[in-house]
Design a protein around this motif. Structure first.
Motif, short mmCIF file in Angstrom:
data_model
loop_
_atom_site.label_atom_id
_atom_site.label_comp_id
_atom_site.label_asym_id
_atom_site.label_seq_id
_atom_site.Cartn_x
_atom_site.Cartn_y
_atom_site.Cartn_z
N HIS A 1 -4.94 5.21 2.12
CA HIS A 1 -6.10 5.15 1.24
C HIS A 1 -5.75 5.67 -0.15
N LEU A 2 -5.00 6.75 -0.22
CA LEU A 2 -4.59 7.29 -1.51
C LEU A 2 -3.68 6.31 -2.25
N ARG A 3 -2.79 5.66 -1.50
CA ARG A 3 -1.88 4.69 -2.11
C ARG A 3 -2.68 3.50 -2.66
N ASN A 4 -3.67 3.03 -1.85
CA ASN A 4 -4.51 1.93 -2.32
C ASN A 4 -5.33 2.33 -3.54
N PHE A 5 -5.85 3.55 -3.51
CA PHE A 5 -6.67 4.02 -4.63
C PHE A 5 -5.85 4.08 -5.91
N HIS A 6 -4.66 4.65 -5.82
CA HIS A 6 -3.79 4.74 -6.99
C HIS A 6 -3.41 3.35 -7.48
#
Length: 279
Positions: A82-87
């Motif tokens: 999720h953090l990777r997608n958000f970034h």
């Protein structure tokens, strides 16, 4: 505090059942893994294993600890994704579509409206697009219907009409319109990435053959220098320069040959992509 590597090693032991197999999978030595399991027990303050002379196995508490370890590791992986997608989404807009036509129209506009963003695109099935939108793999998707869900925003974009593209000496070249049934049985040149249109023409023309090409350029060249019929739409006629003068485009009159596309995004992300959805 329990370090993640201890949970990973406990999970591996629970999965493989022996120190030797778990150590091999983890690419560590068996004594190192044994010390880690002892350290985990020391941190918790109670035993997780039953130890026999030539055997080590989880006791009831250890099995429960392994279940928690698996959950924590799954949540950690989910958090990272999720953090990777958000970034990624802060700098990239990935647009998915069920057909290439609306992407041809939308991508130049999106690049102009969001010059600081990297714009990418994919043609896929409706199921895959909705799943990807839910996981934030896509910022915006294009379907031929709105999504009736309060979690999403749907904005009507444009319509696409399917045409039969044929040579001027083709027997049907004088027609003002044509049905799928009337065109059935012929061999067609077809772009391989037409998305849902392929399902429609195959279903409506079951006796036809489709000569699929991997590039639009190949489709254009074959259409220009052969008598095989092909397909076009109001979008491709407007955006692709195939003006050879030796072909005519006849609209299919069937209801299935005309669709209206909707741009769809998560309601929580609407502000990010408002410029696109309000074109």
């Amino acid at each position: 505090m329990i370090e993640i590597y201890l949970l990973e090693q406990l999970d591996a032991f629970a999965k493989y059942g022996t120190l030797s197999e778990a150590a091999q999978v983890l690419h560590i030595t068996q004594p190192t893994l044994s010390r880690s399991m002892q350290k985990l027990e020391d941190l918790l303050g109670f035993p997780l294993f039953e130890r026999e002379k030539k055997r080590l196995y989880l006791n009831a508490t250890g099995k429960l600890a392994a279940e928690y370890a698996r959950r924590i590791l799954d949540e950690e992986a989910e958090m990272e994704q999720h953090l990777r997608n958000f970034h990624h989404n802060l700098h990239t807009l990935n647009i998915g579509s069920i057909a290439p036509g609306p992407l041809m129209d939308l991508l130049p506009k999106a690049a102009s409206l969001l010059p600081e963003m990297t714009i990418s695109s994919t043609v896929d099935t409706e199921e895959a697009l909705l799943k990807g939108l839910g996981k934030d793999d896509y910022g915006v998707i294009l379907l031929h219907h709105p999504v009736a869900d309060n979690e999403y925003v749907s904005s009507e974009y444009l319509s696409e009409q399917l045409y039969l593209s044929i040579g001027i000496i083709h027997p049907a070249s004088a027609l003002k319109q044509i049905t799928f049934k009337e065109a059935d049985g012929q061999s067609f040149i077809m772009y391989a990435q037409v998305g849902f249109w392929e399902d429609i023409v195959r279903n409506k023309m079951p006796h036809s053959h489709f000569l699929k090409q991997e590039s639009l350029e190949a489709v254009g060249e074959l259409a220009k220098y052969s008598e095989f019929p092909s397909f076009s739409t109001n979008i491709t006629q407007r955006l692709l320069d195939r003006s050879s003068g030796n072909r005519v485009n006849i609209p299919f009159s069937d209801e299935e040959a005309r669709v209206t596309y909707y741009m769809i995004c998560k309601k929580k992300n609407y502000r990010n992509w408002k410029k696109i959805l309000t074109i």
